[in-house]
Design a protein around this motif. Structure first.
Motif, short mmCIF file in Angstrom:
data_model
loop_
_atom_site.label_atom_id
_atom_site.label_comp_id
_atom_site.label_asym_id
_atom_site.label_seq_id
_atom_site.Cartn_x
_atom_site.Cartn_y
_atom_site.Cartn_z
N ASN A 74 -48.37 31.52 -54.81
CA ASN A 74 -48.50 30.10 -54.74
C ASN A 74 -47.30 29.18 -54.71
O ASN A 74 -46.71 28.08 -53.20
N SER A 75 -45.79 29.51 -55.09
CA SER A 75 -44.89 29.22 -54.72
C SER A 75 -43.98 29.32 -53.54
O SER A 75 -43.15 29.04 -53.34
N LYS A 76 -44.91 30.62 -52.97
CA LYS A 76 -44.20 30.94 -51.50
C LYS A 76 -45.11 30.77 -50.23
O LYS A 76 -44.58 30.40 -49.77
N ASN A 77 -46.31 29.93 -50.93
CA ASN A 77 -47.92 29.42 -49.72
C ASN A 77 -47.40 31.11 -48.90
O ASN A 77 -47.45 30.89 -47.87
N THR A 78 -47.12 31.95 -49.81
CA THR A 78 -47.59 33.26 -48.94
C THR A 78 -49.00 34.27 -49.66
O THR A 78 -48.95 34.43 -51.20
N LEU A 79 -49.54 34.80 -49.07
CA LEU A 79 -50.54 35.90 -49.68
C LEU A 79 -50.42 36.81 -48.52
O LEU A 79 -49.72 37.22 -48.01
N TYR A 80 -51.11 37.61 -49.81
CA TYR A 80 -49.96 39.44 -49.38
C TYR A 80 -51.53 40.39 -49.22
O TYR A 80 -52.64 40.36 -50.00
N LEU A 81 -51.32 41.62 -48.88
CA LEU A 81 -52.54 42.40 -48.70
C LEU A 81 -51.70 43.70 -49.17
O LEU A 81 -50.72 44.83 -48.49
N GLN A 82 -51.72 44.63 -50.38
CA GLN A 82 -50.99 45.65 -51.02
C GLN A 82 -52.17 47.09 -50.70
O GLN A 82 -53.33 47.07 -51.44
N MET A 83 -51.86 47.82 -49.26
CA MET A 83 -52.52 48.59 -49.26
C MET A 83 -52.00 49.45 -49.66
O MET A 83 -50.48 50.54 -48.91
N ASN A 84 -52.55 51.03 -50.16
CA ASN A 84 -52.77 52.50 -51.16
C ASN A 84 -53.15 52.76 -50.46
O ASN A 84 -53.89 53.00 -49.83
N SER A 85 -53.01 54.48 -50.65
CA SER A 85 -53.60 55.95 -49.80
C SER A 85 -54.34 54.90 -48.80
O SER A 85 -55.22 55.74 -48.36
N LEU A 86 -53.19 54.90 -47.97
CA LEU A 86 -53.77 54.70 -46.37
C LEU A 86 -54.15 55.69 -45.76
O LEU A 86 -53.55 57.16 -45.85
N ARG A 87 -55.26 55.35 -44.61
CA ARG A 87 -55.70 56.90 -43.65
C ARG A 87 -54.94 56.28 -42.34
O ARG A 87 -55.54 55.49 -42.62
N ALA A 88 -55.51 57.52 -41.78
CA ALA A 88 -55.63 57.22 -40.45
C ALA A 88 -56.51 56.54 -39.95
O ALA A 88 -56.07 55.37 -38.95
N GLU A 89 -57.57 56.29 -40.58
CA GLU A 89 -58.89 54.84 -39.68
C GLU A 89 -58.42 53.23 -40.52
O GLU A 89 -59.10 52.39 -40.02
N ASP A 90 -57.68 53.06 -41.00
CA ASP A 90 -56.84 51.51 -41.54
C ASP A 90 -55.76 51.69 -40.12
O ASP A 90 -55.50 50.36 -40.17
N THR A 91 -55.31 52.29 -39.40
CA THR A 91 -54.65 51.90 -38.45
C THR A 91 -55.33 50.63 -37.42
O THR A 91 -56.88 51.35 -36.54
N ALA A 92 -54.85 49.33 -37.74
CA ALA A 92 -55.42 48.16 -36.97
C ALA A 92 -54.16 47.43 -36.96
O ALA A 92 -53.37 46.59 -37.35
N VAL A 93 -55.01 46.30 -36.18
CA VAL A 93 -53.49 45.08 -36.01
C VAL A 93 -54.70 44.58 -37.45
O VAL A 93 -55.94 43.99 -37.18
N TYR A 94 -53.59 43.57 -37.89
CA TYR A 94 -54.08 43.03 -40.32
C TYR A 94 -53.84 41.52 -39.52
O TYR A 94 -52.74 40.69 -39.26
N TYR A 95 -54.85 40.80 -39.42
CA TYR A 95 -55.12 39.56 -39.64
C TYR A 95 -55.15 38.33 -40.23
O TYR A 95 -56.25 38.71 -41.47
#
Lengths: 117, 107
Positions: A74-95
């Motif tokens: 909240n101090s940085k007004n920032t949301l994060y998405l930590q993505m681990n164990s990535l797979r080919a099917e995770d290939t995408a544009v993330y909004y």
């Protein structure tokens, strides 16, 4: 004016990790639920997660639960998405999207994640 | 989990036509349904929320209806700039599932 700017995308090998950021401005960040939505190349929209900072925590789609984690600073007004164990099917544009009562009123421009060796 | 099914998957219509897209939920979701328009290469844009409330700035030729399990997006008079893919999304509770999309083209 509400602005959402995603960053952190790129090329990563299968099994690797990546952290996406969504920098928010123009509104009181901690007061609103936020979502991550992704879109694989040439495919439809897929809901990934919803995050509320009022004790509701985060919920995830079955396809990412246990591998992805949403958090916020909240101090940085920032949301994060930590993505681990990535797979080919995770290939995408993330909004990232700002929610009003559950529906996505504002969207960022997206960041492309490519999972490939 | 509740599934969202749109029909048709694709649609071709003439300028001026009335166009209807349907979204069906596998269980009742009251009116917690939104419609989005995504033009090629662009970010999704909110058209309608609460099943029938038009988002500010959206042309009045767009309308939504329905409650429970069956919902409809209607374009009263199709315009060339309406070429896009349209998605419904439920938001009563997680997962906030999208429909598979309806690709609309001009005939």
């Amino acid at each position: 004016e509400v602005q959402l700017v995603e960053s952190g995308g790129g090329l990563v090998q299968p099994g690797g990790s990546l952290r996406l950021s969504c920098a928010a401005s123009g509104f009181t960040f901690r007061s609103y639920a936020m979502s991550w939505v992704r879109q694989a190349p040439g495919k439809g929209l897929e809901w990934v997660s919803v995050f509320t900072d009022n004790g509701g925590g985060a919920k995830y789609s079955d396809s990412v639960r246990g591998r992805f984690t949403v958090s916020s600073d909240n101090s940085k007004n920032t949301l994060y998405l930590q993505m681990n164990s990535l797979r080919a099917e995770d290939t995408a544009v993330y909004y990232c999207a700002k929610l009003y009562g559950g529906y996505a009123r504002y969207w960022g421009q997206g960041t492309l994640v490519t999972v490939s060796s | 989990d509740i599934q969202m099914t749109q029909s048709p998957s694709s649609l071709s219509a003439s300028v001026g036509d009335r166009v209807t897209i349907t979204c069906r939920a596998s269980q009742g979701i009251s009116n917690y349904l939104a419609w989005f328009q995504q033009k090629p290469g662009k970010v999704p844009n909110l058209l309608i929320y609460a099943a029938s409330t038009l988002q500010s700035g959206v042309p009045s030729r767009f309308s939504g209806s329905g409650s429970g399990t069956d919902f409809t997006l209607t374009i009263s008079s199709l315009q060339p700039e309406d070429v896009a893919t349209y998605y419904c999304q439920k938001y009563n509770s997680a997962p906030y599932t999208f429909g598979q999309g309806t690709k609309l083209e001009i005939k």
